[in-house]
Design a protein around this motif. Structure first.
Motif, PDB file in Angstrom:
ATOM      1  N   TYR A   1       5.357   6.058  -9.589  1.00 29.07           N
ATOM      2  CA  TYR A   1       6.365   5.299  -8.828  1.00 29.07           C
ATOM      3  C   TYR A   1       5.712   4.120  -8.120  1.00 29.07           C
ATOM      4  CZ  TYR A   1      10.012   4.141  -5.451  1.00 29.07           C
ATOM      5  OH  TYR A   1      10.963   3.471  -4.721  1.00 29.07           O
ATOM      6  N   ALA A   2       4.572   4.376  -7.473  1.00 32.15           N
ATOM      7  CA  ALA A   2       3.867   3.326  -6.734  1.00 32.15           C
ATOM      8  C   ALA A   2       3.484   2.176  -7.663  1.00 32.15           C
ATOM      9  CB  ALA A   2       2.627   3.911  -6.063  1.00 32.15           C
ATOM     10  N   VAL A   3       2.924   2.517  -8.808  1.00 32.33           N
ATOM     11  CA  VAL A   3       2.504   1.497  -9.778  1.00 32.33           C
ATOM     12  C   VAL A   3       3.715   0.697 -10.268  1.00 32.33           C
ATOM     13  CG1 VAL A   3       1.489   1.105 -12.051  1.00 32.33           C
ATOM     14  CG2 VAL A   3       0.470   2.803 -10.510  1.00 32.33           C
ATOM     15  N   ASP A   4       4.778   1.391 -10.642  1.00 34.89           N
ATOM     16  CA  ASP A   4       5.954   0.731 -11.220  1.00 34.89           C
ATOM     17  C   ASP A   4       6.692  -0.143 -10.212  1.00 34.89           C
ATOM     18  OD1 ASP A   4       5.464   1.932 -13.647  1.00 34.89           O
ATOM     19  OD2 ASP A   4       6.898   3.565 -13.341  1.00 34.89           O
ATOM     20  N   ASN A   5       6.502   0.119  -8.939  1.00 36.12           N
ATOM     21  CA  ASN A   5       7.243  -0.618  -7.919  1.00 36.12           C
ATOM     22  C   ASN A   5       6.380  -1.564  -7.092  1.00 36.12           C
ATOM     23  OD1 ASN A   5      10.235   0.470  -7.892  1.00 36.12           O
ATOM     24  ND2 ASN A   5       8.909   2.237  -8.274  1.00 36.12           N
ATOM     25  N   GLY A   6       5.214  -1.922  -7.637  1.00 37.22           N
ATOM     26  CA  GLY A   6       4.460  -3.034  -7.075  1.00 37.22           C
ATOM     27  C   GLY A   6       3.315  -2.731  -6.152  1.00 37.22           C
ATOM     28  N   ALA A   7       2.971  -1.470  -5.950  1.00 40.29           N
ATOM     29  CA  ALA A   7       1.839  -1.164  -5.064  1.00 40.29           C
ATOM     30  C   ALA A   7       0.532  -1.625  -5.696  1.00 40.29           C
ATOM     31  CB  ALA A   7       1.782   0.330  -4.773  1.00 40.29           C
TER      32      ALA A   7
ATOM     33  N   VAL B   1       0.863  -1.185   0.000  1.00 39.58           N
ATOM     34  CA  VAL B   1       0.000   0.000   0.000  1.00 39.58           C
ATOM     35  C   VAL B   1       0.901   1.236   0.000  1.00 39.58           C
ATOM     36  CG1 VAL B   1      -1.826   1.277   1.175  1.00 39.58           C
ATOM     37  CG2 VAL B   1      -1.780  -1.226   1.303  1.00 39.58           C
ATOM     38  N   ALA B   2       0.855   1.983  -1.069  1.00 36.84           N
ATOM     39  CA  ALA B   2       1.630   3.228  -1.146  1.00 36.84           C
ATOM     40  C   ALA B   2       0.865   4.326  -0.403  1.00 36.84           C
ATOM     41  CB  ALA B   2       1.858   3.631  -2.596  1.00 36.84           C
ATOM     42  N   ILE B   3       1.559   5.044   0.460  1.00 31.40           N
ATOM     43  CA  ILE B   3       0.969   6.175   1.188  1.00 31.40           C
ATOM     44  C   ILE B   3       1.606   7.451   0.638  1.00 31.40           C
ATOM     45  CG2 ILE B   3       0.454   7.191   3.428  1.00 31.40           C
ATOM     46  CD1 ILE B   3      -0.598   4.395   3.222  1.00 31.40           C
ATOM     47  N   ILE B   4       0.883   8.148  -0.223  1.00 29.60           N
ATOM     48  CA  ILE B   4       1.376   9.416  -0.766  1.00 29.60           C
ATOM     49  C   ILE B   4       1.006  10.498   0.239  1.00 29.60           C
ATOM     50  CG2 ILE B   4       1.239  11.031  -2.683  1.00 29.60           C
ATOM     51  CD1 ILE B   4       0.572   8.762  -4.529  1.00 29.60           C
ATOM     52  N   ASP B   5       2.015  11.052   0.917  1.00 30.69           N
ATOM     53  CA  ASP B   5       1.716  11.831   2.121  1.00 30.69           C
ATOM     54  C   ASP B   5       2.939  12.627   2.549  1.00 30.69           C
ATOM     55  OD1 ASP B   5       0.626  12.335   4.956  1.00 30.69           O
ATOM     56  OD2 ASP B   5      -0.922  11.027   4.140  1.00 30.69           O
TER      57      ASP B   5
ATOM     58  N   ILE C   1       3.835  -1.018   3.878  1.00 28.60           N
ATOM     59  CA  ILE C   1       3.607   0.398   3.575  1.00 28.60           C
ATOM     60  C   ILE C   1       4.761   0.948   2.746  1.00 28.60           C
ATOM     61  CG2 ILE C   1       3.448   2.709   4.579  1.00 28.60           C
ATOM     62  CD1 ILE C   1       0.928   1.041   4.983  1.00 28.60           C
ATOM     63  N   MET C   2       4.422   1.608   1.630  1.00 30.94           N
ATOM     64  CA  MET C   2       5.417   2.268   0.775  1.00 30.94           C
ATOM     65  C   MET C   2       5.250   3.787   0.936  1.00 30.94           C
ATOM     66  SD  MET C   2       5.657   2.336  -3.399  1.00 30.94           S
ATOM     67  CE  MET C   2       6.112   0.611  -3.656  1.00 30.94           C
ATOM     68  N   PRO C   3       6.090   4.449   1.742  1.00 31.64           N
ATOM     69  CA  PRO C   3       5.939   5.897   1.961  1.00 31.64           C
ATOM     70  C   PRO C   3       6.471   6.707   0.788  1.00 31.64           C
ATOM     71  CG  PRO C   3       7.179   4.803   3.738  1.00 31.64           C
ATOM     72  CD  PRO C   3       7.164   3.884   2.556  1.00 31.64           C
ATOM     73  N   LEU C   4       5.649   7.605   0.279  1.00 34.78           N
ATOM     74  CA  LEU C   4       6.034   8.498  -0.805  1.00 34.78           C
ATOM     75  C   LEU C   4       5.704   9.925  -0.387  1.00 34.78           C
ATOM     76  CD1 LEU C   4       4.650   6.370  -3.787  1.00 34.78           C
ATOM     77  CD2 LEU C   4       7.014   6.490  -2.986  1.00 34.78           C
ATOM     78  N   ASN C   5       6.723  10.739  -0.171  1.00 33.65           N
ATOM     79  CA  ASN C   5       6.542  12.085   0.380  1.00 33.65           C
ATOM     80  C   ASN C   5       6.237  13.109  -0.709  1.00 33.65           C
ATOM     81  OD1 ASN C   5       9.405  11.717   2.650  1.00 33.65           O
ATOM     82  ND2 ASN C   5       7.448  10.669   2.608  1.00 33.65           N
ATOM     83  N   ILE C   6       5.127  13.820  -0.573  1.00 37.57           N
ATOM     84  CA  ILE C   6       4.837  14.944  -1.474  1.00 37.57           C
ATOM     85  C   ILE C   6       4.248  16.134  -0.714  1.00 37.57           C
ATOM     86  CG2 ILE C   6       4.341  13.359  -3.389  1.00 37.57           C
ATOM     87  CD1 ILE C   6       1.358  14.321  -3.082  1.00 37.57           C
TER      88      ILE C   6
END
Length: 568
Positions: free
Chosen positions: A367-373, A77-81, A345-350
């Motif tokens: 990024y999330a899609v390409d890396n398996g989320a 689960v990517a968390i764009i946050d 959890i996949m943290p992605l900071n924006i």
């Protein structure tokens, strides 16, 4: 083909309803019979109305009855946050690790365009290794971008192709002017407060030597010294008038939660930063990133997703709260229990102080899609979108790769069918939704009355898909703590966690199927509720979202099982 699929899904839905009638009851004559103790309050959102008379998501009920083991490996689960607290005790072993990247060797080992992205990526990371703290609001970016095209022009000078952008520019310009005036006045008031606070404190020391006064004591004292129009001339030079003014001043400070001169100075600093950074058309946060803001590109930013210095915890708090709801360890007997244990959890900071940039949103999704989320949680939003086409393209990219997008509806207490709120799957131009894998989530409380819908939440019969608990949610916080907070930001991850749970048991379902299951299996509540943003206007709860329902994990898992069986 789409018609046949939809018809099949409807048949399956009614079949599941028929075989589990109790699970899909529409509750009426609602009452909360069980006393809500502080302990129950910490876990209320996991309860079941049928068993507990508490309008939770029926998570405990499902775990109590489930005897099966998950079929799939961990769901990412990517968390764009914001940044995240990687050291939180309840998130240990719950953070995604890039299996194809060698830590800290300065090489893009997996050739994905990001160097040393071990646990995720910070799209707000600066060239110097730090991160953005302050950024523009989106309406500031719009005014800056389009000012040379539309400033001082009238509508008759605008072509039909540009009319939509022109109107958006005028809307942005109007809000910018209003906000600048507001913060200028507030900053002026805070400048005065910083100078006056020591005087007021010293004046009250005679009455309160220990400086331990409460608001109630000050209020009682203020009434004693209050002066009406008839006596003003007689007492204007009286010392009591000065004391009265100082009492009133200190009452106002407590109203603003300013309990010390340091608190007042902190607010002064905040107001100054908002005025001179968030609202400043000449301030551009992208200069510290070194990217080209005009194009989509990989590689900008850095891998610093968690700055664990004590004075940096605030910027980690939001993502840590969201992550705990989804994935906090269920078996360590610490803190809270996340919705699904089978999650990474996949943290992605924006996010920072200001509005998220559309470029960062689009690149984080990709990024999330390409890396398996499999699921992307987006607990953020804004009223303007400068490059919405970039975001729409990223959403379609996620749809093509069977990735589910979960978005929090926002805390503006307005109707998002009438007031645009981004990111969204809606173009707000009358055209159809851009993708079928997007769920927009509003917030409910545990109050089974007219206050059932959270007073802060956005709503919309077309653009909010369903509701989930988001009021008084106890979860993980930065600094290895636990805290209670409210907001649609906490309702969104309820749905993300549920989607992860569904996929961990039924991995062959598509993103569109999981979305439909979540919406169709929700709990209807037969309640008249106050419309957020109004004083007392009431409508049926079912009129505030597309599904008219509240997330229900137990029902969703039952339906997922039946839909999955029919796919074999």
């Amino acid at each position: 083909m789409k018609f046949i699929y939809s018809f099949l899904f409807i048949l399956l839905f009614f079949a599941s309803c028929k075989s589990s009638k109790e699970a899909y009851n529409s509750y009426t004559n609602l009452t909360a019979k069980k006393k809500v103790t502080p302990l129950i309050l910490q876990t209320w959102y996991q309860k079941d109305y049928g068993q507990d008379t508490i309008p939770g998501i029926s998570l405990d009920k499902w775990y109590a009855q489930n005897k099966k083991k998950p079929k799939s490996k961990d769901i990412i689960v990517a968390i764009i946050d914001t940044q995240i607290d990687l050291k939180h005790e309840d998130l240990q072993e719950k953070i995604w690790t890039n299996p194809n990247e060698i830590p800290n060797n300065g090489i893009d080992d997996d050739k994905n365009g990001y160097i040393d992205d071990i646990n995720g990526w910070s799209f707000t990371g600066t060239k110097s290794g730090g991160y953005i703290v302050w950024g523009n609001f989106e309406y500031v970016r719009i005014v800056r971008e389009w000012e040379t095209l539309y400033k001082d022009k009238i509508e008759s000078q605008i072509t039909a192709q540009e009319l939509s952008n022109y109107k958006e520019y005028l809307r942005a310009q109007k809000i910018l002017e209003k906000e600048i005036n507001y913060y200028k006045n507030w900053l002026k008031s805070l400048n005065y407060s910083v100078l006056t606070y020591p005087i007021a404190k010293d004046s009250l020391k005679h009455y309160f030597p220990k400086e331990d006064y409460t608001y109630q004591q000050l209020d009682s004292m203020y009434k004693k010294y209050k002066i009406n129009d008839k006596t003003f001339r007689q007492r204007r030079e009286d010392r009591d008038w000065d004391i009265g003014a100082m009492i009133g001043f200190m009452k106002a400070r407590l109203d603003f939660n300013e309990h010390s001169l340091e608190d007042v100075k902190e607010n002064e600093t905040q107001a100054d930063s908002i005025l001179n950074k968030n609202l400043n058309i000449n301030f551009n946060e992208r200069t510290s990133l070194g990217d080209n803001p005009k194009i989509l590109e990989k590689g900008y930013g850095n891998n610093n997703i968690s700055n664990n210095k004590t004075n940096h915890r605030t910027i980690q708090d939001h993502c840590t709260k969201v992550s705990g709801i989804i994935a906090a360890n269920r078996t360590n007997n610490k803190g809270i229990k996340g919705i699904s244990d089978n999650v990474k959890i996949m943290p992605l900071n924006i996010s920072y102080s200001g509005d998220e940039n559309d470029k960062d949103i689009a690149m984080a999704v990709r990024y999330a899609v390409d890396n398996g989320a499999k699921i992307i949680n987006m607990s953020f939003g804004k009223e303007f979108s400068l490059h919405k086409e970039w975001v729409f393209e990223a959403f379609k990219y996620a749809e093509e790769h069977n990735v589910l997008l979960i978005h929090s509806a926002g805390n503006n207490k307005f109707n998002v069918d009438e007031n645009p709120y981004y990111p969204s799957d809606n173009c707000f131009d009358g055209s159809k939704e851009v993708c079928s894998n997007f769920i927009n989530v509003g917030s409910i409380s545990l109050k089974l009355n007219s206050m059932f819908v959270s007073r802060f939440t956005n709503y919309g019969k077309q653009n909010v898909d369903l509701f989930a608990p988001g009021d008084e949610i106890y979860t993980t916080g930065a600094g290895n703590v636990y805290k209670t907070d409210s907001g649609t930001s906490l309702a969104g991850p309820m749905v993300s966690g549920t989607a992860a749970l569904i996929w961990s048991y039924y991995p062959k379902l598509t993103a569109t199927e999981v979305k439909q299951i979540i919406m169709d299996s929700g709990t209807p509540y037969d309640l008249e509720v106050i419309v957020p943003g109004t004083k007392d206007k009431k409508v049926p709860f079912s009129e505030l979202s597309k599904s008219g329902k509240v997330l229900n994990v137990y029902n969703a898992m039952l339906m997922a099982e039946k839909v999955s069986k029919h796919k074999k």
